[in-house]
Write an enzyme that holds these catalytic residues in place. Structure first.
Site, mmCIF file in Angstrom:
data_model
loop_
_atom_site.group_PDB
_atom_site.id
_atom_site.type_symbol
_atom_site.label_atom_id
_atom_site.label_comp_id
_atom_site.label_asym_id
_atom_site.label_seq_id
_atom_site.Cartn_x
_atom_site.Cartn_y
_atom_site.Cartn_z
ATOM 1 N N SER A 166 11.473 -12.808 -2.695
ATOM 2 C CA SER A 166 12.697 -12.581 -3.036
ATOM 3 C C SER A 166 13.941 -13.199 -2.288
ATOM 4 O O SER A 166 13.750 -13.421 -0.976
ATOM 5 C CB SER A 166 13.088 -10.877 -3.312
ATOM 6 O OG SER A 166 13.243 -10.365 -2.232
ATOM 7 N N GLY A 167 15.191 -13.000 -2.689
ATOM 8 C CA GLY A 167 16.136 -13.458 -1.864
ATOM 9 C C GLY A 167 16.993 -12.664 -1.383
ATOM 10 O O GLY A 167 18.275 -12.672 -0.756
ATOM 11 N N CYS B 134 0.786 -1.234 0.018
ATOM 12 C CA CYS B 134 -0.033 -0.078 0.103
ATOM 13 C C CYS B 134 0.886 1.239 0.142
ATOM 14 O O CYS B 134 2.297 1.188 0.176
ATOM 15 C CB CYS B 134 -0.801 0.104 1.183
ATOM 16 S SG CYS B 134 -2.016 -1.464 1.681
ATOM 17 N N LEU C 64 -3.285 -2.190 -1.849
ATOM 18 C CA LEU C 64 -3.246 -3.296 -2.862
ATOM 19 C C LEU C 64 -3.698 -4.430 -1.799
ATOM 20 O O LEU C 64 -3.068 -4.716 -0.887
ATOM 21 C CB LEU C 64 -1.668 -3.537 -3.100
ATOM 22 C CG LEU C 64 -1.261 -4.698 -3.929
ATOM 23 C CD1 LEU C 64 -2.006 -4.634 -5.566
ATOM 24 C CD2 LEU C 64 0.086 -4.844 -4.192
ATOM 25 N N ASN D 42 1.178 0.524 5.444
ATOM 26 C CA ASN D 42 1.859 -0.225 4.307
ATOM 27 C C ASN D 42 2.817 -1.378 4.897
ATOM 28 O O ASN D 42 3.615 -1.176 5.634
ATOM 29 C CB ASN D 42 2.811 0.783 3.571
ATOM 30 C CG ASN D 42 3.385 0.241 2.497
ATOM 31 O OD1 ASN D 42 3.181 -0.636 2.021
ATOM 32 N ND2 ASN D 42 4.771 0.882 1.989
ATOM 33 N N GLY D 43 2.214 -2.484 4.606
ATOM 34 C CA GLY D 43 3.086 -3.631 4.832
ATOM 35 C C GLY D 43 2.450 -4.820 5.184
ATOM 36 O O GLY D 43 1.378 -5.098 4.638
#
Length: 641
Positions: free
Chosen positions: A363-364, A2, A51, A75-76
């Site tokens: 992701s890494g 977001c 989102l 956001n998170g």
């Protein structure tokens, strides 16, 4: 994922401009394309773009507690929200949704400022408590999610996920910070808490900021740090097994979503490990994606394909071509300030590729910083042994002279670049590490900057960023110290910024299991010899992964996620380079020695030197200046004085 935005008046002025708040919020619609909302009351306005990932029907924001006295925009993702909700219900709190957002308001009611210590995840949020007349801003421990703020001259405080929202406020001064310019051309990004604008700051990772009506702006409070408290494991085998189990758990809690989910697969150790763990946790094939290059020196797709075939993922790949330079202006607009990591190009493309099929990607990122994967760590530890043999008073004149006399050999492998080694040995530990990672050396920046900019700098040098963090480092081990420095600067300022802006431009949420703070704490407790041994970085991690990934992937030379800029600049991008760096924009800003800029271009095009990193940083700075809103570049140097 977001976006948040807000306006808070510390001086008790009652009215907040609703249309301005809406414009600030909607300028970040790319971060939250699904829904939007605002909340206004006397002296405070909060905005949110959503989102939708969890509780698609009930997680709209701003979100309130039971009596609407506490409201949050956020956001998170908080991955332990279900366990926290059960704990808070035992204290009598009533939940109306199944979203992680609602946990924040009740955690604030229960624990106040210390609520953040209970959250496991990535977050940036703003919470308003009407009873206490307090605004609480917070950012996650490692800085996965961004948060910017600015105190205006009239007592209004602005905050937002991205700076473009703050720049819409007519009361914000757009003066550039000369210290940020120095830091940018040293690091290739602007480390927290500074931004390119004097009046805007980034809330540092692991910090909160509490503001109350009528009070002056307080200093942010740190609530977490990487401990680096070494504990000797019972055995290497036990430690390797525990590492994989902890990673598996960090991956597992990040698979909760009500939307399609996948992963980035570069072909490197970290992303391959994450995909392996996802495949073991998922009943369905994992969606994976990667970016390829025509130049095999930069192309890791054979290794990505190897992992995709082993775990039968739904794999998709896209090739980055030389004409991608057209993205320069697009990238400058995304980052809102100069940002010179050229891997932003493939990162932007891989995020777009992923968003065609998923809304969430793992992701890494973080493995190199936590487990000593960068080659520069090996070089630094070796040089530290040499530095420990002679006092600085002897090393400085001896190796300083050798560094000046030895020719620079950009073309040679690192062990043969004795000039860089000599220059490092002539410095103290922090200055040597800074010299090794700098995009442009002290000498180059001195030649690049105009007399006026150097006057404004007043002798300030970007190495002070590292010195500030080194003073707080809990370990005196050379390897742990530089890991700590990177975790405080390079990781949030470069890596996480790159991924956040590139992913959010496509409305894609990226989750980072290797930056789970509990896993980070545990990894920091490992003895340095289990991270770097015999020239092998991520020693223990790779040993544990031998059962899951091919040895030829685990023990190959690290390539990095980069693009062949040096060749591109000498080939089809030559005209663009010469045109952009010869444009009036750089001349009008008054910050640069244009003769030296032309010298850099000429030396690079001739093949005598590789100045691709410096030239890319200038390209990105020129694009940033050209896109500045409501400010003429020719006046910026005078405004900053």
């Amino acid at each position: 994922m977001c976006a948040i935005a807000g306006i808070y008046d510390l001086l008790r002025h009652p009215d907040i401009d609703a249309s301005l708040l809406l414009a600030m919020t909607d300028s970040q619609t790319h971060r939250g394309p699904d829904q939007g909302g605002t909340h206004l009351e006397a002296g405070i306005g909060l905005g949110h773009r959503r989102l939708s990932i969890i509780d698609l029907g009930g997680g709209q924001q701003p979100l309130f507690n039971e009596d609407h006295s506490v409201v949050v925009v956020y956001n998170g993702e908080i991955y332990n929200f279900q366990a926290l909700a059960r704990e808070l219900q035992q204290f009598g709190h009533i939940f109306r949704t199944h979203s992680d957002t609602e946990v924040i308001v009740h955690a604030w009611e229960q624990w106040g400022e210390r609520c953040v210590e209970h959250f496991r995840g990535m977050f940036a949020f703003a919470l308003w408590d009407r009873r206490q007349q307090a605004l609480f801003l917070a950012r996650d421990r490692l800085g996965v999610k961004p948060l910017h703020y600015a105190l205006l001259d009239d007592g209004q405080l602005l905050f937002a996920s991205e700076m473009k929202a703050l720049l819409l406020h007519p009361g914000l001064r757009r003066e550039l910070d000369p210290l940020a310019v120095e830091e940018y051309f040293a690091y290739g990004y602007i480390p927290e808490p500074r931004t390119i604008f004097r009046q805007i700051r980034k809330l540092e990772p692991g910090h909160t900021l509490l503001l109350r009506k009528g009070a002056t702006l307080a200093a942010p409070r740190r609530y977490w740090d990487i401990p680096f408290a070494v504990r000797q494991p019972a055995s290497e085998e036990q430690a390797a097994d525990e590492m994989l189990e902890r990673l598996r758990e960090a991956v597992r809690i990040r698979l909760v979503a009500e939307v399609p989910l996948g992963a980035f697969l570069s072909g490197g150790v970290d992303s391959s490990a994450v995909v392996a763990m996802m495949a073991r946790e998922s009943a369905e094939p994992v969606n994976t994606c990667s970016i390829s290059f025509g130049d095999p020196q930069y192309d890791e797709t054979p290794y990505a394909n190897m992992v995709a075939e082993r775990y039968r993922t739904r794999h998709h790949s896209q090739r980055v071509e030389q004409h991608e330079i057209s993205l320069v202006d697009r990238l400058a607009g995304l980052y809102d300030e100069p940002y010179a990591d050229s891997s932003a190009l493939p990162t932007y493309r891989v995020c777009g590729l992923a968003r065609q099929r998923v809304t969430v990607a793992l992701s890494g990122d973080g493995g190199d910083e936590n487990l000593a994967g960068y080659r520069r760590y090996r070089y630094h530890v070796h040089e530290e042994r040499l530095r420990s043999m002679l006092p600085l008073g002897v090393r400085k004149p001896l190796f300083g002279t050798l560094g000046r006399l030895y020719p620079k050999a950009d073309w040679a492998p690192r062990p043969l670049r004795a000039k860089t080694t000599f220059e490092g040995l002539a410095r103290d530990s922090v200055a040597a590490y800074f010299h090794g990672i700098s995009l442009m050396s002290d000498t180059m920046r001195g030649a690049l900057f105009s007399p006026e900019l150097k006057r404004q700098l007043g002798g300030y040098q970007a190495v002070e960023v590292l010195r500030r963090h080194a003073a707080n480092c809990p370990s005196d081990h050379p390897l742990s110290r530089v890991q700590y420095l990177d975790l405080k600067t390079y990781l949030p300022g470069d890596i996480l910024t790159k991924v956040d802006r590139a992913s959010m431009a496509h409305g894609l949420e990226v989750r980072v299991p290797l930056l789970d703070h509990q896993l980070v704490e545990w990894m920091s407790s490992l003895p340095p010899t289990l991270k770097l041994r015999g020239g092998v970085g991520k020693y223990l991690f790779k040993r544990g992964l031998e059962q899951l990934l091919p040895r030829e992937l685990l023990y190959r030379n690290k390539m990095g996620f980069s693009v062949p800029l040096a060749e591109w600049f000498r080939g089809p991008l030559r005209a663009h380079l010469e045109s952009s760096l010869g444009s009036p924009v750089l001349a009008d800003c008054g910050m640069f020695n244009l003769g030296y800029v032309r010298e850099l271009v000429a030396q690079h095009l001739s093949g005598r030197r590789d100045h691709s990193a410096a030239l890319w940083s200038l390209l990105m700075f020129e694009s940033f200046l050209r896109q500045l809103p409501a400010a003429a570049p020719r006046n910026l140097i005078r405004q900053a004085a």
